[in-house]
Design an enzyme around this catalytic site. Structure first.
Site, mmCIF file in Angstrom:
data_model
loop_
_atom_site.group_PDB
_atom_site.id
_atom_site.type_symbol
_atom_site.label_atom_id
_atom_site.label_comp_id
_atom_site.label_asym_id
_atom_site.label_seq_id
_atom_site.Cartn_x
_atom_site.Cartn_y
_atom_site.Cartn_z
ATOM 1 C CB CYS A 1 52.929 -4.815 -44.278
ATOM 2 S SG CYS A 1 53.383 -2.664 -44.313
ATOM 3 C CB SER B 1 56.066 -32.552 -19.617
ATOM 4 O OG SER B 1 56.656 -32.076 -18.903
ATOM 5 C CB CYS B 2 61.969 -33.418 -19.789
ATOM 6 S SG CYS B 2 63.089 -32.340 -19.607
ATOM 7 C CB CYS C 1 49.059 -7.743 -48.096
ATOM 8 S SG CYS C 1 47.212 -7.969 -47.091
#
Length: 394
Positions: free
Chosen positions: A383, A136-137, A379
């Protein structure tokens, strides 16, 4: 202290923390030190078949920093170990003799049946506890084809490898996120005979360009290439992939990708992973991080009255549904803790320019218009004092 030992694929682990195949597992001296520190296991750095080992180009590791924090993402185009197969097998024998209670996993990479057969037989004869197939590299084998990205190719590849396992050694197939449908790929590996799936491997990427020089930020004598991204930045990708795999396959799962502390590890466990592998964080915190991992996990289990890791594994999967299944009847509203608020106006900017214009400034503090606020949450994301919550609108 709570018992943090576990059984994964029939193999007993003293704890679920394993060093991933990487430079941190690329020598006997390193793995021995890691085991003495307390790691439960190690995936030895990936070995290629005889005559196929490629020399490394160096430097091959870089990082991306963000907001003053180092290694928010780690990048590499490192390849396989430079050790010979004989040297690696000698390490396996030594480690199993000296540390019989630690799990030694061989990571192998090949491109045809004779090579897979050679590697499987060699590491099994050496006595490894498990075999991880590195298919999978994103660096690949130079052909650009990653077996783990093609369901049909992967199923056949796993079937080929599985037939060479003679001693019942569990076979782990490592999953790549560089696909359009990871569930289809995972199911193919399961159908092919994998005993376990581990994910995710690194995300194919490019580290970036130094705009002052025009050169890549990581290069070898002026040239660079694509590589694998790891570290904290990819944790959400890894969690998303493993949750999907857990929901649609029945195999034991190993989690890897952006784990830096026991809290990260618990997230993977709650989404179905019975053991976790760690790589990039070791370059920042060293092998000694294992003590915080073990103590943190044990303390968590004590606080929550959990007696076994099996109670944790997969416990949060029930909360993961499709987007269409999310409620359209629940309505929230941004609620601000005025004692914590420092009046920085970050939330107002976010709400005005990315939200619904529900926030205004009054007497130096943000105020929410309930008729405009749908509780989108933008929002809250900006913060700096975490003083905003999204509560149900009454």
């Amino acid at each position: 202290m709570a018992d943090i030992s576990t059984t994964f694929c029939g193999i007993k682990f003293v704890n679920p923390f394993v060093i991933a195949a990487s430079p941190s597992s690329d020598s006997l001296e390193k793995v021995e030190r890691a085991f003495l520190e307390g790691w439960g296991g190690a995936v030895l750095k990936t070995i290629e078949a005889r005559g196929c080992q490629r020399a490394l180009a160096e430097p091959n590791m870089g990082a991306l920093d963000f907001a003053g924090k180092k290694q928010m993402a780690f990048f590499n185009y490192d390849l396989c170990t430079q050790q010979t197969l004989e040297e690696l097998c000698s390490e396996i024998r030594y480690l199993k003799k000296k540390f019989p209670d630690r799990v030694v996993i061989a990571s192998i990479m090949a491109s045809n049946r004779p090579q897979w057969k050679e590697l499987v037989e060699a590491v099994e004869d050496a006595g490894c506890d498990m075999i991880e197939c590195s298919i999978s590299c994103p660096q690949g084998d130079g052909s650009g084809k990653i077996p783990a990205s093609d369901p049909q190719l992967l199923e056949g590849c796993v079937q080929d490898i599985k037939q060479y396992v003679r001693k019942g050694t569990p076979l782990i197939v490592k999953m790549t996120p560089n696909v359009t449908d990871i569930v289809a790929v995972a199911k193919a590996a399961e159908k092919g005979g994998a005993d376990s799936l581990c994910g995710i491997d690194t995300v194919k990427s490019f580290i970036g360009i130094d705009i002052e020089t025009g050169l890549p930020k990581l290069h070898v004598n002026g040239k660079s290439t694509y590589g694998g991204l790891s570290g904290p930045a990819i944790k959400p990708i890894a969690l998303g992939c493993m949750a999907q795999i857990a929901q649609y396959t029945g195999l034991p799962l190993g989690g890897v990708g952006g784990i830096s502390n026991y809290e990260d590890a618990l997230e993977f466990m709650m989404l179905g992973c019975g053991m976790v592998e760690i790589c990039s964080a070791i370059s920042k915190y060293g092998y000694r991080m294992i003590k915080n991992l073990c103590n943190g996990l044990s303390d968590f289990m004590d606080r929550h009255g959990i007696e076994s890791l099996s109670e944790i594994v997969g416990s949060s999967l029930k909360y993961i549904v499709s987007q269409q299944e999310l409620s359209r009847d629940w309505h929230g509203i941004s609620t601000i803790d005025k004692e914590k608020c420092i009046g920085c106006k970050s939330c107002i900017t976010a709400c005005q320019d990315c939200g619904f214009g529900a926030m205004t400034l009054e007497e130096g503090r943000p105020v929410v218009d309930p008729d405009k606020c749908p509780g989108c949450g933008v929002c809250k994301t900006v913060c700096p004092k975490s003083c905003i919550q999204i509560l149900e609108q009454q």
